[in-house]
Motif scaffolding. Sequence first.
Motif, mmCIF file in Angstrom:
data_model
loop_
_atom_site.group_PDB
_atom_site.id
_atom_site.type_symbol
_atom_site.label_atom_id
_atom_site.label_comp_id
_atom_site.label_asym_id
_atom_site.label_seq_id
_atom_site.Cartn_x
_atom_site.Cartn_y
_atom_site.Cartn_z
ATOM 1 N N THR A 123 26.936 -6.819 -13.698
ATOM 2 C CA THR A 123 26.574 -6.819 -12.375
ATOM 3 C C THR A 123 27.367 -5.920 -11.213
ATOM 4 N N ASP A 124 28.194 -5.179 -11.640
ATOM 5 C CA ASP A 124 28.772 -4.244 -10.833
ATOM 6 C C ASP A 124 28.132 -2.751 -11.031
ATOM 7 N N THR A 125 26.852 -2.938 -11.752
ATOM 8 C CA THR A 125 26.100 -1.562 -11.863
ATOM 9 C C THR A 125 24.746 -1.852 -10.953
ATOM 10 N N THR A 126 24.153 -0.597 -10.909
ATOM 11 C CA THR A 126 22.893 -0.584 -10.043
ATOM 12 C C THR A 126 22.033 0.285 -10.588
ATOM 13 N N ILE A 127 20.806 0.253 -10.481
ATOM 14 C CA ILE A 127 19.848 0.963 -10.865
ATOM 15 C C ILE A 127 19.515 2.181 -9.916
ATOM 16 N N VAL A 128 20.021 3.657 -10.430
ATOM 17 C CA VAL A 128 19.885 4.700 -9.662
ATOM 18 C C VAL A 128 18.307 5.009 -9.178
ATOM 19 N N GLY A 129 17.570 4.979 -10.161
ATOM 20 C CA GLY A 129 16.222 4.999 -10.041
ATOM 21 C C GLY A 129 15.444 5.203 -11.358
ATOM 22 N N GLN A 130 14.266 5.268 -11.263
ATOM 23 C CA GLN A 130 13.296 5.549 -12.521
ATOM 24 C C GLN A 130 13.105 6.956 -12.553
ATOM 25 N N LEU A 131 12.600 7.307 -13.892
ATOM 26 C CA LEU A 131 12.431 8.777 -14.165
ATOM 27 C C LEU A 131 10.939 8.974 -14.058
ATOM 28 N N PRO A 132 10.324 10.272 -13.888
ATOM 29 C CA PRO A 132 9.055 10.381 -13.602
ATOM 30 C C PRO A 132 8.378 10.459 -15.082
ATOM 31 N N GLN A 133 7.071 10.030 -15.099
ATOM 32 C CA GLN A 133 6.696 10.212 -16.451
ATOM 33 C C GLN A 133 6.075 11.798 -16.496
ATOM 34 N N VAL A 134 6.532 12.382 -17.977
ATOM 35 C CA VAL A 134 6.069 13.736 -18.213
ATOM 36 C C VAL A 134 5.176 13.578 -19.110
ATOM 37 N N GLY A 135 3.857 14.366 -18.826
ATOM 38 C CA GLY A 135 2.562 14.413 -19.735
ATOM 39 C C GLY A 135 2.018 12.910 -19.726
ATOM 40 N N SER A 136 1.492 12.645 -20.956
ATOM 41 C CA SER A 136 0.946 11.118 -21.157
ATOM 42 C C SER A 136 1.836 10.294 -20.930
ATOM 43 N N PRO A 137 1.431 8.936 -20.240
ATOM 44 C CA PRO A 137 2.454 7.866 -20.225
ATOM 45 C C PRO A 137 3.111 7.440 -21.415
ATOM 46 N N GLU A 138 4.479 7.136 -21.298
ATOM 47 C CA GLU A 138 5.062 6.618 -22.671
ATOM 48 C C GLU A 138 4.363 5.211 -22.676
ATOM 49 N N ALA A 139 4.387 4.808 -24.266
ATOM 50 C CA ALA A 139 4.042 3.594 -24.407
ATOM 51 C C ALA A 139 4.581 3.089 -25.849
ATOM 52 N N PHE A 140 4.870 1.739 -25.574
ATOM 53 C CA PHE A 140 5.226 0.899 -26.918
ATOM 54 C C PHE A 140 4.170 0.611 -27.802
ATOM 55 N N GLY A 141 4.581 0.763 -29.051
ATOM 56 C CA GLY A 141 3.337 0.550 -30.087
ATOM 57 C C GLY A 141 4.262 -0.485 -31.272
ATOM 58 N N LEU A 142 3.457 -1.184 -31.996
ATOM 59 C CA LEU A 142 3.972 -2.129 -33.061
ATOM 60 C C LEU A 142 3.867 -0.992 -34.202
ATOM 61 N N LEU A 143 5.011 -0.881 -35.039
ATOM 62 C CA LEU A 143 5.255 -0.028 -36.052
ATOM 63 C C LEU A 143 5.062 -0.608 -37.299
ATOM 64 N N LEU A 144 4.315 0.447 -38.103
ATOM 65 C CA LEU A 144 4.118 -0.198 -39.526
ATOM 66 C C LEU A 144 4.355 0.887 -40.465
ATOM 67 N N ASP A 145 4.420 0.690 -41.627
ATOM 68 C CA ASP A 145 4.449 1.661 -42.544
ATOM 69 C C ASP A 145 3.445 2.510 -42.673
ATOM 70 N N ARG A 146 3.813 3.882 -43.095
ATOM 71 C CA ARG A 146 2.928 5.023 -42.781
ATOM 72 C C ARG A 146 1.588 4.874 -43.674
ATOM 73 N N ASN A 147 0.715 5.043 -43.386
ATOM 74 C CA ASN A 147 -0.730 4.822 -43.784
ATOM 75 C C ASN A 147 -0.795 3.192 -44.385
ATOM 76 N N SER A 148 -0.331 2.356 -43.483
ATOM 77 C CA SER A 148 -0.477 0.990 -43.961
ATOM 78 C C SER A 148 -2.107 0.475 -43.740
ATOM 79 N N PRO A 149 -2.279 -0.297 -44.735
ATOM 80 C CA PRO A 149 -3.702 -0.987 -44.691
ATOM 81 C C PRO A 149 -3.794 -1.969 -43.604
ATOM 82 N N LEU A 150 -2.808 -2.298 -43.003
ATOM 83 C CA LEU A 150 -2.777 -3.168 -41.904
ATOM 84 C C LEU A 150 -2.962 -2.485 -40.632
ATOM 85 N N THR A 151 -2.773 -1.361 -40.365
ATOM 86 C CA THR A 151 -2.672 -0.765 -39.322
ATOM 87 C C THR A 151 -4.112 -0.969 -38.263
ATOM 88 N N ALA A 152 -5.154 -0.865 -38.905
ATOM 89 C CA ALA A 152 -6.172 -0.974 -38.166
ATOM 90 C C ALA A 152 -6.448 -2.348 -37.536
#
Length: 292
Positions: free
Chosen positions: A230-259
């Motif tokens: 609580t003795d810290t503060t948010i200086v600010g948020q960084l600008p997006q560069v290029g496409s918006p950054e996004a969170f995704g669920l992670l699966l094994d490479r070529n997982s049959p479940l991905t689709a």
Amino acid sequence: MPRSSAPLALTAVCAVAISLAACAPQDEAPTVNPATPAATAGAGCAKEKLPTRTAGKLTVATDEPAYEPWFTDNKPANGEGFESAVAYAVATKLGYAPADVTWARVKFDTAVAPGPKNFDFDINQFSITEERKKAVDFSSPYHLVRQAVIAPKSGKIAGKKSLADLRGAKLGAQVGTTSYQAITQVIKPTAQPQVYNSNDDAKKALQNRQIDGLVVDLPTAFYITGAELTDTTIVGQLPQVGSPEAFGLLLDRNSPLTACVSGAVDQLRADGTLQQLEQKWLAQVAGATELT
């Protein structure tokens, strides 16, 4: 590191590890989606057709510890917190009742590395990047991401308004994360950024004034400054560069479940569920200054 979109209200702030752990049955039933689920992610995605690690079960992974506001009380199985709620919503779309979901604990950098996985999908603030997609699969995005800088209230960068003001600062982030990439690619400080094995280590470094600022995703920044340091503060948020950054669920490479998993996420976005969960767990209001 595990690592948002718009800023959060401090009144709603709710904050990634260790070695691979074996899958363990959930120890408490979550309160989300109590009705009997129906497989609605697509005609070919019926529960009985999904080649999950354990027949009739869905194994979901995350880090240890699992921080708020993504999880609550470090208990992914309780359905509390944004990512826990998203995981159970995806499970429901795929036809799995809460009791059919089991959880594994997997270190962040282990999950993104090449090689077989001990889970069906992992939810742990994984930003979707082209580099990571060479080793793993990602679902459709379930959350857009912004990165933010936090600092001691009495520190040298508190109150700064521009990226130029941060270039002489000593900054840190968790290893292997887009937070670290944001330092090197967006802020571009003159000093080499510090890298930490976990967010806990990075926070300790900030507390001990070993670094001037810590970069994390925005919801985590609000949690750290509002509930942990609580003795810290948010200086600010960084600008997006290029496409918006996004969170995704992670699966094994070529997982049959991905689709099928992506189809479930797409339906949750279309029917408004993801927005409702963001409003509940990541309450959004104007707040953090945008650094330019």
